[in-house]
Scaffold this motif. Structure first.
Motif, PDB file in Angstrom:
ATOM      1  N   ARG A  36       0.813  -1.223   0.000  1.00  0.00           N
ATOM      2  CA  ARG A  36       0.000   0.000   0.000  1.00  0.00           C
ATOM      3  C   ARG A  36       0.843   1.268   0.000  1.00  0.00           C
ATOM      4  O   ARG A  36       0.299   2.362  -0.142  1.00  0.00           O
ATOM      5  CB  ARG A  36      -0.906   0.032   1.232  1.00  0.00           C
ATOM      6  N   SER A  37       2.133   1.135   0.139  1.00  0.00           N
ATOM      7  CA  SER A  37       2.990   2.318   0.309  1.00  0.00           C
ATOM      8  C   SER A  37       3.177   3.136  -0.965  1.00  0.00           C
ATOM      9  O   SER A  37       3.799   4.180  -0.926  1.00  0.00           O
ATOM     10  CB  SER A  37       4.359   1.906   0.852  1.00  0.00           C
ATOM     11  N   GLY A  38       2.678   2.641  -2.082  1.00  0.00           N
ATOM     12  CA  GLY A  38       2.863   3.370  -3.330  1.00  0.00           C
ATOM     13  C   GLY A  38       4.157   3.036  -4.036  1.00  0.00           C
ATOM     14  O   GLY A  38       4.468   3.602  -5.072  1.00  0.00           O
ATOM     15  N   ARG A  39       4.911   2.113  -3.486  1.00  0.00           N
ATOM     16  CA  ARG A  39       6.193   1.747  -4.090  1.00  0.00           C
ATOM     17  C   ARG A  39       6.029   0.632  -5.118  1.00  0.00           C
ATOM     18  O   ARG A  39       6.978   0.261  -5.767  1.00  0.00           O
ATOM     19  CB  ARG A  39       7.152   1.264  -3.008  1.00  0.00           C
ATOM     20  N   CYS A  40       4.840   0.088  -5.240  1.00  0.00           N
ATOM     21  CA  CYS A  40       4.641  -1.113  -6.044  1.00  0.00           C
ATOM     22  C   CYS A  40       4.818  -0.924  -7.542  1.00  0.00           C
ATOM     23  O   CYS A  40       4.782  -1.884  -8.273  1.00  0.00           O
ATOM     24  CB  CYS A  40       3.275  -1.723  -5.772  1.00  0.00           C
ATOM     25  N   HIS A  41       4.999   0.278  -8.006  1.00  0.00           N
ATOM     26  CA  HIS A  41       5.129   0.461  -9.442  1.00  0.00           C
ATOM     27  C   HIS A  41       6.433   1.158  -9.813  1.00  0.00           C
ATOM     28  O   HIS A  41       6.560   1.689 -10.901  1.00  0.00           O
ATOM     29  CB  HIS A  41       3.922   1.248  -9.969  1.00  0.00           C
ATOM     30  N   ARG A  42       7.397   1.125  -8.886  1.00  0.00           N
ATOM     31  CA  ARG A  42       8.684   1.783  -9.125  1.00  0.00           C
ATOM     32  C   ARG A  42       9.797   0.748  -9.177  1.00  0.00           C
ATOM     33  O   ARG A  42       9.700  -0.317  -8.610  1.00  0.00           O
ATOM     34  CB  ARG A  42       8.991   2.773  -8.003  1.00  0.00           C
ATOM     35  N   ARG A  43      10.846   1.132  -9.812  1.00  0.00           N
ATOM     36  CA  ARG A  43      12.074   0.344  -9.795  1.00  0.00           C
ATOM     37  C   ARG A  43      13.141   1.134  -9.074  1.00  0.00           C
ATOM     38  O   ARG A  43      13.030   2.330  -8.907  1.00  0.00           O
ATOM     39  CB  ARG A  43      12.569   0.070 -11.218  1.00  0.00           C
ATOM     40  N   GLY A  44      14.195   0.418  -8.695  1.00  0.00           N
ATOM     41  CA  GLY A  44      15.373   1.098  -8.201  1.00  0.00           C
ATOM     42  C   GLY A  44      15.341   1.506  -6.749  1.00  0.00           C
ATOM     43  O   GLY A  44      16.006   2.452  -6.379  1.00  0.00           O
ATOM     44  N   ASP A  45      14.579   0.821  -5.906  1.00  0.00           N
ATOM     45  CA  ASP A  45      14.611   1.106  -4.478  1.00  0.00           C
ATOM     46  C   ASP A  45      15.879   0.520  -3.882  1.00  0.00           C
ATOM     47  O   ASP A  45      16.075  -0.687  -3.887  1.00  0.00           O
ATOM     48  CB  ASP A  45      13.408   0.493  -3.761  1.00  0.00           C
ATOM     49  N   GLY A  46      16.767   1.359  -3.377  1.00  0.00           N
ATOM     50  CA  GLY A  46      17.942   0.887  -2.665  1.00  0.00           C
ATOM     51  C   GLY A  46      19.024   0.335  -3.559  1.00  0.00           C
ATOM     52  O   GLY A  46      19.048   0.561  -4.752  1.00  0.00           O
ATOM     53  N   ASP A  47      19.924  -0.397  -2.919  1.00  0.00           N
ATOM     54  CA  ASP A  47      21.058  -1.003  -3.597  1.00  0.00           C
ATOM     55  C   ASP A  47      20.908  -2.517  -3.567  1.00  0.00           C
ATOM     56  O   ASP A  47      20.009  -3.055  -2.976  1.00  0.00           O
ATOM     57  CB  ASP A  47      22.358  -0.619  -2.863  1.00  0.00           C
ATOM     58  N   GLY A  48      21.851  -3.173  -4.168  1.00  0.00           N
ATOM     59  CA  GLY A  48      21.894  -4.630  -4.113  1.00  0.00           C
ATOM     60  C   GLY A  48      21.217  -5.287  -5.287  1.00  0.00           C
ATOM     61  O   GLY A  48      20.718  -4.628  -6.199  1.00  0.00           O
ATOM     62  N   PRO A  49      21.192  -6.605  -5.268  1.00  0.00           N
ATOM     63  CA  PRO A  49      20.701  -7.358  -6.414  1.00  0.00           C
ATOM     64  C   PRO A  49      19.210  -7.173  -6.695  1.00  0.00           C
ATOM     65  O   PRO A  49      18.770  -7.367  -7.822  1.00  0.00           O
ATOM     66  CB  PRO A  49      21.004  -8.820  -6.054  1.00  0.00           C
ATOM     67  N   LEU A  50      18.428  -6.755  -5.703  1.00  0.00           N
ATOM     68  CA  LEU A  50      16.991  -6.591  -5.923  1.00  0.00           C
ATOM     69  C   LEU A  50      16.619  -5.192  -6.400  1.00  0.00           C
ATOM     70  O   LEU A  50      15.466  -4.927  -6.721  1.00  0.00           O
ATOM     71  CB  LEU A  50      16.213  -6.914  -4.644  1.00  0.00           C
ATOM     72  N   ALA A  51      17.590  -4.302  -6.492  1.00  0.00           N
ATOM     73  CA  ALA A  51      17.316  -2.906  -6.849  1.00  0.00           C
ATOM     74  C   ALA A  51      16.708  -2.759  -8.244  1.00  0.00           C
ATOM     75  O   ALA A  51      15.988  -1.812  -8.492  1.00  0.00           O
ATOM     76  CB  ALA A  51      18.587  -2.075  -6.739  1.00  0.00           C
ATOM     77  N   ARG A  52      16.982  -3.694  -9.125  1.00  0.00           N
ATOM     78  CA  ARG A  52      16.471  -3.594 -10.500  1.00  0.00           C
ATOM     79  C   ARG A  52      15.050  -4.137 -10.642  1.00  0.00           C
ATOM     80  O   ARG A  52      14.469  -4.069 -11.719  1.00  0.00           O
ATOM     81  CB  ARG A  52      17.413  -4.334 -11.439  1.00  0.00           C
ATOM     82  N   LEU A  53      14.510  -4.665  -9.577  1.00  0.00           N
ATOM     83  CA  LEU A  53      13.164  -5.239  -9.633  1.00  0.00           C
ATOM     84  C   LEU A  53      12.104  -4.198  -9.305  1.00  0.00           C
ATOM     85  O   LEU A  53      12.359  -3.265  -8.547  1.00  0.00           O
ATOM     86  CB  LEU A  53      13.037  -6.392  -8.631  1.00  0.00           C
ATOM     87  N   THR A  54      10.907  -4.407  -9.877  1.00  0.00           N
ATOM     88  CA  THR A  54       9.779  -3.597  -9.426  1.00  0.00           C
ATOM     89  C   THR A  54       9.433  -4.039  -8.008  1.00  0.00           C
ATOM     90  O   THR A  54       9.853  -5.117  -7.553  1.00  0.00           O
ATOM     91  CB  THR A  54       8.531  -3.810 -10.310  1.00  0.00           C
ATOM     92  N   SER A  55       8.696  -3.233  -7.318  1.00  0.00           N
ATOM     93  CA  SER A  55       8.326  -3.584  -5.947  1.00  0.00           C
ATOM     94  C   SER A  55       7.476  -4.849  -5.896  1.00  0.00           C
ATOM     95  O   SER A  55       7.603  -5.651  -4.981  1.00  0.00           O
ATOM     96  CB  SER A  55       7.604  -2.426  -5.272  1.00  0.00           C
ATOM     97  N   ARG A  56       6.624  -5.029  -6.884  1.00  0.00           N
ATOM     98  CA  ARG A  56       5.807  -6.248  -6.911  1.00  0.00           C
ATOM     99  C   ARG A  56       6.688  -7.476  -7.128  1.00  0.00           C
ATOM    100  O   ARG A  56       6.489  -8.516  -6.495  1.00  0.00           O
ATOM    101  CB  ARG A  56       4.752  -6.165  -7.992  1.00  0.00           C
ATOM    102  N   GLU A  57       7.688  -7.364  -8.004  1.00  0.00           N
ATOM    103  CA  GLU A  57       8.636  -8.461  -8.205  1.00  0.00           C
ATOM    104  C   GLU A  57       9.399  -8.727  -6.912  1.00  0.00           C
ATOM    105  O   GLU A  57       9.614  -9.883  -6.540  1.00  0.00           O
ATOM    106  CB  GLU A  57       9.608  -8.139  -9.340  1.00  0.00           C
ATOM    107  N   ARG A  58       9.793  -7.663  -6.228  1.00  0.00           N
ATOM    108  CA  ARG A  58      10.477  -7.823  -4.935  1.00  0.00           C
ATOM    109  C   ARG A  58       9.606  -8.584  -3.952  1.00  0.00           C
ATOM    110  O   ARG A  58      10.082  -9.461  -3.247  1.00  0.00           O
ATOM    111  CB  ARG A  58      10.786  -6.465  -4.316  1.00  0.00           C
ATOM    112  N   LEU A  59       8.343  -8.190  -3.871  1.00  0.00           N
ATOM    113  CA  LEU A  59       7.430  -8.879  -2.954  1.00  0.00           C
ATOM    114  C   LEU A  59       7.401 -10.376  -3.238  1.00  0.00           C
ATOM    115  O   LEU A  59       7.508 -11.198  -2.331  1.00  0.00           O
ATOM    116  CB  LEU A  59       6.010  -8.305  -3.085  1.00  0.00           C
ATOM    117  N   VAL A  60       7.267 -10.717  -4.506  1.00  0.00           N
ATOM    118  CA  VAL A  60       7.196 -12.134  -4.876  1.00  0.00           C
ATOM    119  C   VAL A  60       8.500 -12.849  -4.546  1.00  0.00           C
ATOM    120  O   VAL A  60       8.494 -13.926  -3.937  1.00  0.00           O
ATOM    121  CB  VAL A  60       6.828 -12.292  -6.368  1.00  0.00           C
TER     122      VAL A  60
END
Length: 147
Positions: free
Chosen positions: A85-109
């Motif tokens: 619900r935070s509004g991050r679910c449609h962005r890429r590039g949160d933070g560093d590391g290997p998951l940074a290139r994923l969308t937030s929904r991909e990160r969740l999964v």
């Protein structure tokens, strides 16, 4: 009469202290793993700590009503729901590391399926998507991380 109301107050105080001790034990034991999950989701330490604090506060507020429900599962569900619900679910590039290139929904999964070991069906229910969508998101995320 006054003595009985004092006894009732003492019992209530004792229940509140027991509740606080139980919750502290839970948070002390599960807090590190939950923080790691929040950090994987947000990619940012401060955001992860805020997310976890809110999820733990929600769990504490519901502590007496858990009725045998796993408090770790409840807190993780709250963590995921708040992140979604935070509004991050449609962005890429949160933070560093290997998951940074994923969308937030991909990160969740990825975090739920691969880090937390949550079944596809539970992940789909938590995100409000089909099992097939969870599979597709996970496959795409793994390919993105591996690239």
């Amino acid at each position: 009469m006054r003595a009985s109301s004092g006894g009732a107050r003492e019992r209530q105080d004792a229940r509140e202290r027991r509740r606080a001790r139980e919750f502290e034990a839970f948070a002390g034991g599960a807090g590190g793993r939950l923080l790691r999950t929040a950090l994987l989701l947000t990619g940012d330490r401060e955001a992860a700590e805020r997310l976890l604090t809110r999820a733990l506060a929600h769990t504490y507020a519901a502590w007496d009503g858990l009725g045998g429900e796993d408090p770790y599962e409840r807190t993780r569900q709250e963590l995921v729901a708040r992140y979604a619900r935070s509004g991050r679910c449609h962005r890429r590039g949160d933070g560093d590391g290997p998951l940074a290139r994923l969308t937030s929904r991909e990160r969740l999964v990825v975090v739920l399926r691969l880090y937390e070991g949550v079944a596809e069906e539970q992940t789909a229910a938590a995100l409000g998507v089909s099992v097939e969508r969870v599979r597709a998101l996970c496959a795409r995320a793994v390919l993105t991380v591996a690239a």
